[in-house]
Write an enzyme that holds these catalytic residues in place. Structure first.
Site, PDB file in Angstrom:
ATOM      1  N   CYS A   2       9.321 -37.051  61.707  1.00  0.00           N
ATOM      2  CA  CYS A   2      10.638 -36.452  61.966  1.00  0.00           C
ATOM      3  C   CYS A   2      11.616 -36.687  60.811  1.00  0.00           C
ATOM      4  O   CYS A   2      11.443 -37.604  60.009  1.00  0.00           O
ATOM      5  CB  CYS A   2      11.313 -36.961  63.228  1.00  0.00           C
ATOM      6  SG  CYS A   2      10.338 -36.733  64.715  1.00  0.00           S
ATOM      7  N   GLY A  28       8.501 -32.439  59.796  1.00  0.00           N
ATOM      8  CA  GLY A  28       8.321 -31.967  61.166  1.00  0.00           C
ATOM      9  C   GLY A  28       8.560 -30.482  61.259  1.00  0.00           C
ATOM     10  O   GLY A  28       9.600 -29.998  60.794  1.00  0.00           O
ATOM     11  N   ASN A 102      14.664 -40.873  64.389  1.00  0.00           N
ATOM     12  CA  ASN A 102      13.402 -40.836  63.659  1.00  0.00           C
ATOM     13  C   ASN A 102      12.740 -42.196  63.840  1.00  0.00           C
ATOM     14  O   ASN A 102      13.364 -43.216  63.571  1.00  0.00           O
ATOM     15  CB  ASN A 102      13.674 -40.561  62.171  1.00  0.00           C
ATOM     16  CG  ASN A 102      12.415 -40.660  61.318  1.00  0.00           C
ATOM     17  OD1 ASN A 102      12.466 -41.027  60.161  1.00  0.00           O
ATOM     18  ND2 ASN A 102      11.279 -40.334  61.877  1.00  0.00           N
ATOM     19  N   GLY A 103      11.503 -42.182  64.307  1.00  0.00           N
ATOM     20  CA  GLY A 103      10.813 -43.452  64.485  1.00  0.00           C
ATOM     21  C   GLY A 103      10.089 -43.475  65.815  1.00  0.00           C
ATOM     22  O   GLY A 103       9.804 -42.421  66.392  1.00  0.00           O
ATOM     23  N   TYR A 244       1.804 -40.549  51.660  1.00  0.00           N
ATOM     24  CA  TYR A 244       1.626 -39.181  52.118  1.00  0.00           C
ATOM     25  C   TYR A 244       2.910 -38.493  52.538  1.00  0.00           C
ATOM     26  O   TYR A 244       3.133 -37.315  52.232  1.00  0.00           O
ATOM     27  CB  TYR A 244       0.670 -39.169  53.316  1.00  0.00           C
ATOM     28  CG  TYR A 244       0.611 -37.830  54.007  1.00  0.00           C
ATOM     29  CD1 TYR A 244      -0.101 -36.776  53.443  1.00  0.00           C
ATOM     30  CD2 TYR A 244       1.294 -37.600  55.210  1.00  0.00           C
ATOM     31  CE1 TYR A 244      -0.141 -35.531  54.059  1.00  0.00           C
ATOM     32  CE2 TYR A 244       1.248 -36.360  55.819  1.00  0.00           C
ATOM     33  CZ  TYR A 244       0.536 -35.332  55.253  1.00  0.00           C
ATOM     34  OH  TYR A 244       0.508 -34.111  55.856  1.00  0.00           O
TER      35      TYR A 244
HETATM   36  P1  AMP Z   1      -8.352 -35.990  58.086  1.00  0.00           P
HETATM   37  O1  AMP Z   1      -8.801 -34.603  57.782  1.00  0.00           O
HETATM   38  O2  AMP Z   1      -8.156 -36.222  59.563  1.00  0.00           O
HETATM   39  O3  AMP Z   1      -9.188 -37.050  57.445  1.00  0.00           O
HETATM   40  O4  AMP Z   1      -6.885 -36.141  57.498  1.00  0.00           O
HETATM   41  C1  AMP Z   1      -6.689 -36.297  56.128  1.00  0.00           C
HETATM   42  C2  AMP Z   1      -5.768 -35.252  55.613  1.00  0.00           C
HETATM   43  O5  AMP Z   1      -4.586 -35.192  56.389  1.00  0.00           O
HETATM   44  C3  AMP Z   1      -5.361 -35.587  54.201  1.00  0.00           C
HETATM   45  O6  AMP Z   1      -5.539 -34.434  53.421  1.00  0.00           O
HETATM   46  C4  AMP Z   1      -3.910 -35.988  54.292  1.00  0.00           C
HETATM   47  O7  AMP Z   1      -3.175 -35.387  53.236  1.00  0.00           O
HETATM   48  C5  AMP Z   1      -3.437 -35.493  55.629  1.00  0.00           C
HETATM   49  N1  AMP Z   1      -2.688 -36.508  56.402  1.00  0.00           N
HETATM   50  C6  AMP Z   1      -2.760 -37.837  56.335  1.00  0.00           C
HETATM   51  N2  AMP Z   1      -1.961 -38.426  57.236  1.00  0.00           N
HETATM   52  C7  AMP Z   1      -1.358 -37.455  57.906  1.00  0.00           C
HETATM   53  C8  AMP Z   1      -0.402 -37.413  58.965  1.00  0.00           C
HETATM   54  N3  AMP Z   1       0.076 -38.519  59.515  1.00  0.00           N
HETATM   55  N4  AMP Z   1      -0.008 -36.185  59.383  1.00  0.00           N
HETATM   56  C9  AMP Z   1      -0.500 -35.067  58.851  1.00  0.00           C
HETATM   57  N5  AMP Z   1      -1.394 -35.042  57.847  1.00  0.00           N
HETATM   58  C10 AMP Z   1      -1.832 -36.218  57.381  1.00  0.00           C
END
Ligand code: AMP
Length: 449
Positions: A2, A28, A102-103, A244
């Site tokens: 968020c 978000g 946020n949190g 990220y």
């Molecule tokens: P996964 O495909 O489930 O292994 O997720 C990894 C991918 O999701 C990577 O390309 C990251 O850039 C992205 N990612 C990592 N953490 C998050 C998050 N909390 N929310 C959305 N995308 C994420």
């Protein structure tokens, strides 16, 4: 996750808040909302959808006044219904208030249950509503004391902005887990926002981060916000913001996010020097792996190439509910540059592996497009533990690193080699000057008060 924003003392408050939210859309995309305050009345507009869809000219004209608070929603607590969009507003003994958050509050269920036992009626599934009830039932005369009392019962990672009919109260939890910065608008007044990338778009000058445990109060007739240290600070900024979540041009705790990601890539390259792999090019997973891949390429001397092209019109893959949909979405989003990678050995960099969906699909896609070898590098440590402090990571069983070793994951994603950034290198890359919140990597759930 968020994003939140507060604008105080500017005649275009809602318009500036919507611009700030627009620049923080990455935090978000599910819903967005703004509450403005004018002549003793609070005006709210919130809806599901993107900032550019919800804040039409009509909506912005309706949101009168020289103060406004806003929110972009990425559901970590609560459901997906529009009732869970923020700001949340309520009328109570002292008048009206509106709140954005946020949190994630870790004692939300206990507090909510207690409040329900006492007769409270909840309208949403959000933890944010707890604070509204706690403020409303406090016996203190002044809103600031009511907020303080409410926060004494609130445990978790939070940044709140609470708007009454004439004031704004900004609070960051004692650990400062989620980012929050203060800026001065060149056209008059102040802005508080989750990320400093919002400041550029509204022409604001960065003043400082809101301190952990601090409450800022904006009120008429004061040139500067009043600052009250509500809680003893125990600073633990979230490392995942750097890995990220934050936009690369934001500055958190004095550090440009892009630079820290570049450092993470450099650290991966330095580590590989001990046992080098022979590759033709460094390929980022766009966009999240780009700064780290640039750092890797600079450190190793291996050329950086856009071997994967991203379609920008597909939303984030992560939020899709089923595995099949997530697989399909990765395919729609990322395509291989066949002519570039055919017959080549690639070193591919992404920021993180969560479930393993993206990395597995990418390796498969690159090999099908002719890549001879795919060496996967991850610019963060293994994510073994769910985050309860506001980053949306799935249950522990879904986290691939909690179930498999590095070698097993390498085999599962069918990469030739796989390496992660170490926790030490992550800390070093950010700057090693704060006690970073690393619970997703080390399982240290430090929030206790
Ligand atoms: P996964 O495909 O489930 O292994 O997720 C990894 C991918 O999701 C990577 O390309 C990251 O850039 C992205 N990612 C990592 N953490 C998050 C998050 N909390 N929310 C959305 N995308 C994420």
């Amino acid at each position: 996750m968020c994003a939140i924003v507060g604008i105080y003392g500017n005649e275009n408050a809602a318009r500036l808040a919507s611009l700030a939210l627009f620049s923080m859309q990455h935090r978000g995309q599910e819903a967005t909302g703004i509450s403005s305050s004018c002549d003793g009345k609070i005006y709210t507009k919130k809806d599901s959808g993107l900032v550019s869809e919800v804040f039409t000219e009509d909506a912005l004209t309706y949101l009168k006044g020289n103060m406004a608070i806003g929110h972009n929603r990425y559901s970590t607590a609560g459901g997906e219904s529009i009732f869970d969009a923020q700001p949340v507003s309520a009328k109570y003994k002292l008048g009206e208030m509106s709140i954005v958050h946020n949190g994630n509050l870790i004692n939300k269920n206990e507090v909510r249950q207690e409040l329900i036992e006492e007769g409270a009626i909840f309208q949403t599934e959000m933890d944010t509503e707890n604070l509204i009830h706690l403020i409303a039932k406090s016996s203190h005369e002044r809103l600031r004391d009511r907020i303080k009392e409410g926060l004494n019962k609130t445990i978790g990672a939070y940044c709140f902005i609470i708007q009454s009919r004439s004031k704004q109260f900004v609070i960051r939890d004692r650990y400062g887990i989620r980012p929050l910065s203060l800026g001065k608008l060149k056209t008059g007044g102040y802005i508080v926002a989750s990320e400093t990338c919002a400041f550029d778009l509204v022409d604001a000058e960065f003043i400082r981060d809101v301190k952990p445990g601090e409450m800022l109060i904006f009120a008429d007739g004061y040139d500067e916000p009043e600052s009250i240290q509500l809680f003893e600070p125990e600073y633990r900024p979230c490392a995942f913001e750097y890995v990220y979540f934050a936009r690369p041009d934001s500055v958190i705790n004095g550090k440009n996010v892009y630079r820290t990601r570049e450092n993470m890539g450099r650290a991966l390259a330095k580590n590989d020097k001990k046992d080098p792999v022979k590759v033709d090019m460094v390929v980022p997973v766009p966009d999240s792996g780009v700064p780290a891949a640039l750092g890797y390429a600079a450190e190793s001397g291996i050329p950086f190439e856009y071997g994967i092209i991203r379609n920008h019109y597909v939303g984030r893959t992560f939020i899709e509910p089923t595995q099949e949909m997530r697989n399909m979405k990765v395919k729609m989003k990322l395509s291989p540059m066949r002519s570039l990678i055919d017959g080549k050995s690639l070193l591919v960099i992404d920021d993180s592996i969560v479930r393993g969906t993206t990395s597995k699909r990418i390796v498969k896609m690159l090999k099908e497009a002719g890549a001879k070898e795919v060496h996967f590098r991850v610019a963060s440590p293994e994510i073994k533990f769910p985050c309860y402090y506001g980053i949306d990571t799935p249950n522990q069983e879904e986290l691939i690193s909690s179930r498999m070793t590095k070698d097993e994951i390498c085999e599962y994603i069918e990469a030739d080699t796989l390496e992660y950034l170490s926790i030490e290198d992550l800390k070093e890359s950010i700057g090693n000057d704060a006690n970073y919140a690393l619970e997703s990597f080390d399982g240290d759930y430090f929030v206790t008060k």
